[in-house]
Scaffold this motif. Structure first.
Motif, mmCIF file in Angstrom:
data_model
loop_
_atom_site.group_PDB
_atom_site.id
_atom_site.type_symbol
_atom_site.label_atom_id
_atom_site.label_comp_id
_atom_site.label_asym_id
_atom_site.label_seq_id
_atom_site.Cartn_x
_atom_site.Cartn_y
_atom_site.Cartn_z
ATOM 1 N N ARG A 150 2.396 2.197 -3.535
ATOM 2 C CA ARG A 150 1.169 2.025 -4.453
ATOM 3 C C ARG A 150 1.046 3.787 -4.397
ATOM 4 N N ILE A 151 0.381 4.405 -2.754
ATOM 5 C CA ILE A 151 0.392 5.352 -2.361
ATOM 6 C C ILE A 151 1.689 6.416 -2.832
ATOM 7 N N GLY A 179 4.159 5.749 -5.095
ATOM 8 C CA GLY A 179 3.405 6.278 -6.309
ATOM 9 C C GLY A 179 2.513 7.763 -7.194
ATOM 10 N N TYR A 180 1.980 6.788 -6.674
ATOM 11 C CA TYR A 180 0.739 8.156 -7.132
ATOM 12 C C TYR A 180 1.071 9.429 -6.210
ATOM 13 N N LEU A 181 1.768 9.446 -4.654
ATOM 14 C CA LEU A 181 1.522 10.862 -4.275
ATOM 15 C C LEU A 181 3.423 11.849 -5.267
ATOM 16 N N GLU A 228 3.678 -1.238 -14.956
ATOM 17 C CA GLU A 228 2.646 -1.949 -14.992
ATOM 18 C C GLU A 228 2.589 -3.351 -14.922
ATOM 19 N N TYR A 285 1.392 -1.123 -0.019
ATOM 20 C CA TYR A 285 -0.328 -0.064 -0.110
ATOM 21 C C TYR A 285 0.720 0.970 0.048
ATOM 22 N N ASN A 331 1.455 11.503 -9.636
ATOM 23 C CA ASN A 331 0.525 11.968 -10.138
ATOM 24 C C ASN A 331 0.216 13.295 -11.176
ATOM 25 N N ARG A 332 0.940 14.355 -11.065
ATOM 26 C CA ARG A 332 0.921 14.963 -12.163
ATOM 27 C C ARG A 332 2.420 15.236 -13.072
#
Length: 102
Positions: free
Chosen positions: A23-24, A26-28, A44, A20, A31-32
Motif C-alpha cells: 500500500r505505502i 504504491g502510494y509513494l 481498487e 502495508y 502519488n504524483r
C-alpha cells in the motif's frame, strides 16, 4: 502458547506487513502520477482478489463449517465494507468451526 499459535500469529503479522508495504509503496510510486480510470478500477479490485486468493484453499476443503462461513461472508460482502467483511469472515469461520465437527 503453542508453536502452532506462534506461527499463526507470525504469519498474520507478516501478511499485514506485506499488505502495508504494498500500500505505502504504491502510494509513494504513484502519488504524483495521473492514473487512467480503467487502471484505477483494477487497483481498487486488487485487495478483494488478494483476500480471495488467501482464503480460497480453505473453502475448497469441503468442510461444512468453511462452506457456511463462506456463505455468511459473501452476504456480508454484498452489504458491507471490506474491513467489516473480513471481520465477519473471520468471526463466522471461528464460530462454525467451534460448533460443527471437522
Amino acid at each position: 502458547m503453542g508453536a502452532g499459535t506462534v506461527m499463526t500469529v507470525l504469519t498474520l503479522l507478516l501478511m499485514a506487513l506485506a499488505t502495508y508495504c504494498t500500500r505505502i509503496g504504491g502510494y509513494l510510486l504513484l502519488n504524483r502520477q495521473h492514473i487512467a480510470p480503467r487502471t484505477a478500477k483494477v487497483m481498487e479490485a486488487a485487495p478483494g482478489c488478494v483476500l480471495i486468493a488467501v482464503l480460497a484453499p480453505d473453502f475448497a476443503s469441503g468442510r461444512m463449517a468453511d462452506l457456511l462461513a463462506l456463505t455468511v461472508t459473501l452476504v456480508a460482502a454484498m452489504r458491507c465494507s471490506l474491513l467489516v467483511t473480513v471481520l465477519v469472515g473471520i468471526g463466522s469461520g471461528w464460530f462454525f468451526r467451534m460448533i460443527l465437527p471437522s
